[in-house]
Design an enzyme around this catalytic site. Structure first.
Site, PDB file in Angstrom:
ATOM      1  N   ARG A  91     -12.551  -1.311   0.006  1.00  0.00           N
ATOM      2  CA  ARG A  91     -12.882  -2.734  -0.147  1.00  0.00           C
ATOM      3  C   ARG A  91     -11.637  -3.588  -0.290  1.00  0.00           C
ATOM      4  NH1 ARG A  91     -17.294  -3.017   2.357  1.00  0.00           N
ATOM      5  NH2 ARG A  91     -19.118  -2.214   1.310  1.00  0.00           N
ATOM      6  N   GLU A  94     -10.281  -3.862   3.098  1.00  0.00           N
ATOM      7  CA  GLU A  94     -11.155  -4.756   3.854  1.00  0.00           C
ATOM      8  C   GLU A  94     -10.881  -6.224   3.501  1.00  0.00           C
ATOM      9  OE1 GLU A  94     -15.829  -4.669   4.902  1.00  0.00           O
ATOM     10  OE2 GLU A  94     -15.387  -4.805   2.755  1.00  0.00           O
ATOM     11  N   SER A 117       7.569  -9.894  -0.206  1.00  0.00           N
ATOM     12  CA  SER A 117       8.175  -8.598  -0.465  1.00  0.00           C
ATOM     13  C   SER A 117       7.195  -7.676  -1.167  1.00  0.00           C
ATOM     14  CB  SER A 117       9.409  -8.774  -1.359  1.00  0.00           C
ATOM     15  OG  SER A 117       9.900  -7.521  -1.768  1.00  0.00           O
TER      16      SER A 117
END
Length: 168
Positions: A91, A94, A117
């Site tokens: 998740r 995602e 960074s």
């Protein structure tokens, strides 16, 4: 460090944490580190710095000299490629993939052509109550901005050094 050795040390470090009964957030409060960084240290994904040793030793008295020494060595920053299958990690990936293009555009609008960074980087996880009263997860990614540079020949040190060297 071999994967088997890293896993062995990690297992021992996580046992020390478990026996302490403390959460990552409690350990973070006691050491002055972020909760995610404490987890990174105990999973051998970050290097323990000398100035942090006394605080960590006080927070986790069961840490042995051998474990402290292992934590102070440069870690092998790797991960199991199957980790993406773990639902929370999936998740998070995602969410980054879904929002990533918009986040990139906003970074470019606000900062210019560059990136965040992952080296000069802080991360924490916090729990808050939403307006509906439900628990919400807040993941903070706090990275230094790095601008992309124009790759001009006259600024390329290796080329400058090559011009000044002689062939044998």
């Amino acid at each position: 460090m071999e994967a088997a050795t890293k896993q062995s040390v990690t297992n021992r470090l996580l046992t020390v944490k478990s026996v302490s009964g403390k959460t990552y957030s409690q350990l973070a409060a006691e050491t002055g580190l972020t909760n995610v960084y404490v987890a990174q240290l105990l999973r051998r994904q970050a290097q323990l710095k000398p100035e942090t040793v006394p605080k960590l030793r006080e927070a986790l008295p069961a840490l042995t000299e051998e474990l402290i020494a292992a934590m102070m060595s440069p870690p092998w920053r790797s991960y199991d490629p199957n980790l993406i299958q773990e639902p929370t990690v999936y998740r998070l990936n995602e969410a980054v993939m879904h929002f990533g293009e918009s986040i990139k555009e906003i970074i470019n609008e606000d900062f210019g052509d560059g990136i965040m960074s992952a080296i000069d980087f802080y991360c924490s996880v916090d729990k808050v109550k939403g307006v509906d009263g439900n628990n919400r997860v807040v993941v903070t990614l706090d990275g230094k901005y790095l601008s992309h540079s124009e790759q001009r020949t006259e600024n390329m040190v290796s080329r400058l050094n090559l011009k000044g060297s002689t062939s044998e």
